[in-house]
Design a protein around this motif. Structure first.
Motif, PDB file in Angstrom:
ATOM      1  N   ASP A   9      -6.910  -2.734   3.030  1.00  0.00           N
ATOM      2  CA  ASP A   9      -6.585  -1.468   2.341  1.00  0.00           C
ATOM      3  C   ASP A   9      -6.320  -0.468   3.391  1.00  0.00           C
ATOM      4  O   ASP A   9      -6.392  -0.542   4.483  1.00  0.00           O
ATOM      5  N   VAL A  10      -5.719   0.743   2.860  1.00  0.00           N
ATOM      6  CA  VAL A  10      -5.350   1.855   3.713  1.00  0.00           C
ATOM      7  C   VAL A  10      -6.010   3.245   2.875  1.00  0.00           C
ATOM      8  O   VAL A  10      -5.990   3.161   1.838  1.00  0.00           O
ATOM      9  N   GLY A  22       1.367  -5.327   3.952  1.00  0.00           N
ATOM     10  CA  GLY A  22       0.266  -6.067   4.249  1.00  0.00           C
ATOM     11  C   GLY A  22       0.350  -7.113   5.296  1.00  0.00           C
ATOM     12  O   GLY A  22      -0.689  -7.443   5.892  1.00  0.00           O
ATOM     13  N   ILE A  37       3.092   0.733   3.414  1.00  0.00           N
ATOM     14  CA  ILE A  37       2.416  -0.218   4.410  1.00  0.00           C
ATOM     15  C   ILE A  37       2.822  -1.668   3.757  1.00  0.00           C
ATOM     16  O   ILE A  37       2.382  -1.958   2.501  1.00  0.00           O
ATOM     17  N   ASN A  61       0.856  -1.178  -0.050  1.00  0.00           N
ATOM     18  CA  ASN A  61      -0.040   0.052  -0.124  1.00  0.00           C
ATOM     19  C   ASN A  61       0.800   1.279   0.122  1.00  0.00           C
ATOM     20  O   ASN A  61       1.904   1.279   0.711  1.00  0.00           O
ATOM     21  N   VAL A 112       1.085  -1.938  12.385  1.00  0.00           N
ATOM     22  CA  VAL A 112      -0.522  -1.733  12.067  1.00  0.00           C
ATOM     23  C   VAL A 112      -1.227  -3.089  12.108  1.00  0.00           C
ATOM     24  O   VAL A 112      -2.276  -3.100  11.643  1.00  0.00           O
ATOM     25  N   ALA A 154       4.314  -0.366   9.142  1.00  0.00           N
ATOM     26  CA  ALA A 154       4.076   0.955   8.653  1.00  0.00           C
ATOM     27  C   ALA A 154       5.257   1.956   8.554  1.00  0.00           C
ATOM     28  O   ALA A 154       5.900   2.197  10.016  1.00  0.00           O
ATOM     29  N   TRP A 171      -6.336   4.793   7.999  1.00  0.00           N
ATOM     30  CA  TRP A 171      -7.554   4.148   8.457  1.00  0.00           C
ATOM     31  C   TRP A 171      -7.046   2.726   7.861  1.00  0.00           C
ATOM     32  O   TRP A 171      -6.703   2.660   6.535  1.00  0.00           O
ATOM     33  N   THR A 172      -7.024   1.646   8.333  1.00  0.00           N
ATOM     34  CA  THR A 172      -6.417   0.267   7.841  1.00  0.00           C
ATOM     35  C   THR A 172      -7.676  -0.860   8.182  1.00  0.00           C
ATOM     36  O   THR A 172      -8.449  -0.749   9.096  1.00  0.00           O
ATOM     37  N   SER A 173      -8.003  -1.429   7.121  1.00  0.00           N
ATOM     38  CA  SER A 173      -9.013  -2.505   7.005  1.00  0.00           C
ATOM     39  C   SER A 173      -8.255  -3.833   6.821  1.00  0.00           C
ATOM     40  O   SER A 173      -7.219  -3.928   6.375  1.00  0.00           O
ATOM     41  N   TYR A 174      -8.907  -5.058   7.476  1.00  0.00           N
ATOM     42  CA  TYR A 174      -8.339  -6.318   7.686  1.00  0.00           C
ATOM     43  C   TYR A 174      -9.041  -7.357   6.888  1.00  0.00           C
ATOM     44  O   TYR A 174     -10.285  -7.455   7.145  1.00  0.00           O
ATOM     45  N   ILE A 206      -3.573  -6.705   6.296  1.00  0.00           N
ATOM     46  CA  ILE A 206      -4.072  -5.429   5.853  1.00  0.00           C
ATOM     47  C   ILE A 206      -4.892  -5.607   4.516  1.00  0.00           C
ATOM     48  O   ILE A 206      -4.145  -6.169   3.685  1.00  0.00           O
TER      49      ILE A 206
END
Length: 344
Positions: free
Chosen positions: A169-170, A134, A132, A120, A163, A148, A179-182, A167
């Protein structure tokens, strides 16, 4: 005893009735058509890339396009082409490029002797570069991949933090928060994480790596098992969509939650403009679906097919993670850009 002719008549009537029901159901489901939308290219990297160069990741934010190029691609991947390693055995060089939304280059930075393999790329309001990886391996409390990493415009590492693993998305919001989604491995644990950082599925950090907020389901929502898509709109509301029930959730800047039933499973993209939402059409389709929010209802209005001026199909495999209403695609070395507001 029923005669054979009578039995045949009953079967024909039942089939006819079922066909009528199926047609009514089909007509209800197919209430919108498919429209084509042509997208123009804004950047062509063909002349920039050299023999061993490869575009690793691209993101589109509110004001620009961020691209990370690696200069030793063979060191980046395993033999089967997967991102199987978190760090390479040998260091490698990256180039970060930032263009404005019209495709004009505004920053070029070389990052040298980096071991991490990044997935990312983002640009912070502090004019710093956020990269980042992942994946993050947990060995013990003192041995964790700090995945990160933030660099200045000279390519110098200024700080790093953890983080978590998995991961998806960022995104960077309008205040500069991260914002980090998993995906599922980041939520349930892998790579030594018995108590994974990403267990909530969605986390907000400040640019120092301090946790500000993480998702907790409210009444009517389930816990996350995999955050499939996430975005932030121009008013700093965060939107996300997750497995298992696949709701569309809006988290306001004041942390109030609203949500809608989508009736789409497995969408991998999410773009927002006012009350309009564009999402990839589930697991199997390459089209996108246009929704309109009307109070508590999310109404499908039409399907969209994207294509370049040359007639090349731009589908969910070409989609670039994009901020708000911006919609980006990449086909080979070209970047294409459009906006939800441009779709008629």
């Amino acid at each position: 005893m029923i005669r054979l002719t009578h039995l045949l008549i009953i079967v024909i009537v039942l089939v006819s009735c079922r066909n009528k029901v199926d047609k009514k159901t089909e007509s209800k489901e197919m209430i919108f058509g498919t429209k084509s939308h042509t997208v123009e290219s804004v950047i062509d990297f063909t002349q920039i890339l050299k023999n061993d160069d490869e575009i690793i990741t691209v993101s589109i934010d509110k004001d620009g396009i961020n691209t990370l190029i690696i200069h030793s691609a063979p060191k980046y991947r395993t033999e089967n082409g997967m991102f199987a390693v978190i760090k390479s055995e040998q260091p490698k060089d990256y180039t970060f490029l930032r263009h404005d939304l019209k495709g004009t280059e505004i920053l070029r930075t070389v990052i040298k002797n980096e071991y991490f393999n990044f997935h990312n790329v983002n640009y912070l309001p502090t004019k710093e570069i956020l990269l980042i990886c992942g994946r993050s391996r947990y060995k013990n409390e003192t041995e964790i991949d700090r995945n990160a990493r933030i660099y200045n415009s000279n390519g110098e590492l200024v700080r790093d933090f953890i983080v978590g693993d998995g991961i998806q998305d960022v995104k960077i919001d309008t205040k500069g928060n991260i914002w980090t989604s998993y995906f599922d491995e980041g939520i349930f644990g892998n790579y030594g994480w018995n108590n994974p950082i990403g267990v909530s599925g969605l986390i907000c950090w400040n640019d120092k790596g301090e946790k500000i907020w993480e998702f907790e389901p409210t009444d009517g929502l389930d816990h996350m098992s995999d955050c499939y898509a996430m975005n932030i709109d121009s008013e700093n509301n965060t939107w996300f969509y997750y497995y298992t029930e696949f709701p569309l959730v809006k988290l306001s800047d004041s942390k109030q939650i609203e949500f809608w039933e989508t009736k789409i499973g497995g969408s991998s993209s999410l773009n927002i403009s006012d009350n309009k939402v564009l999402m990839a059409d589930g697991y199997d389709s390459n089209n996108f679906v246009f929704f309109e929010i009307n109070g508590k209802k999310l109404k499908k209005s039409k399907k969209i097919k994207f294509q370049s001026k040359e007639g090349i199909e731009l589908n969910k495999r070409n989609y670039i993670t994009s901020f708000g209403s911006n919609i980006g695609f990449r086909n080979e070395n070209k970047i294409y850009l459009t906006n939800v507001s441009q779709i008629k």
